[in-house]
Design an enzyme around this catalytic site. Sequence first.
Site, short mmCIF file in Angstrom:
data_model
loop_
_atom_site.label_atom_id
_atom_site.label_comp_id
_atom_site.label_asym_id
_atom_site.label_seq_id
_atom_site.Cartn_x
_atom_site.Cartn_y
_atom_site.Cartn_z
N SER A 44 1.01 -1.22 -0.31
CA SER A 44 0.11 -0.08 -0.17
C SER A 44 0.95 0.91 0.05
O SER A 44 0.14 2.26 -0.22
CB SER A 44 -0.93 0.10 1.11
N HIS A 83 0.61 4.66 7.07
CA HIS A 83 0.39 5.20 5.96
C HIS A 83 1.05 6.67 6.34
O HIS A 83 1.87 6.53 7.05
CB HIS A 83 -1.56 4.69 5.66
N ASP A 108 -8.02 6.02 5.05
CA ASP A 108 -7.76 5.59 5.77
C ASP A 108 -9.03 4.79 6.53
O ASP A 108 -9.14 4.10 7.40
CB ASP A 108 -6.64 5.08 6.65
#
Length: 166
Positions: A44, A83, A108
Amino acid sequence: MNLREQLTQLLTLAYVFLSAFVAWKALGLVTNSHSPIVVVLSGSMLPAFDRGDILLLWNRDQQARVGDIVVYEIADKSIPIVHRVLREHHSTEKQLLLTKGDNNMQDDLPLYAKGQLYLNQKTDLVGTAKFFFPKLGYVTILLTENQYFKFGLLGLMGISAVLTSE
């Protein structure tokens, strides 16, 4: 092998594990993070980080900034998520963050706990990524995802222990 040699081997093994544990805890104290090193488990964050990259975290910053790569944990989920901070809101007492993976299409929000709209910088963040080591954590991924690799490695360690004890 006599009892004295066996005790020496046992104490040496205990020393190795104790040394690793003390080093982990010391690194945790220095970085102010309960998990100062994490392995990237998904794609990701491509192209910034690939699967198997090891991240060294730092949790002594007062506030995260937009663009920082953070690692956070959600209540009732055991795997930390790596992230980038997409948006931030802050007041004098707390900072709220919205994150997104570089390779993901959306933010998210669906990953957060039910009813949670933002991450709390003080309670949800494990740390901010400061350094990374490419591909060094891939052994961890192999151990958790491939049972044949895990049993093969344990078998090799057993064979090695038997052969070196003679």
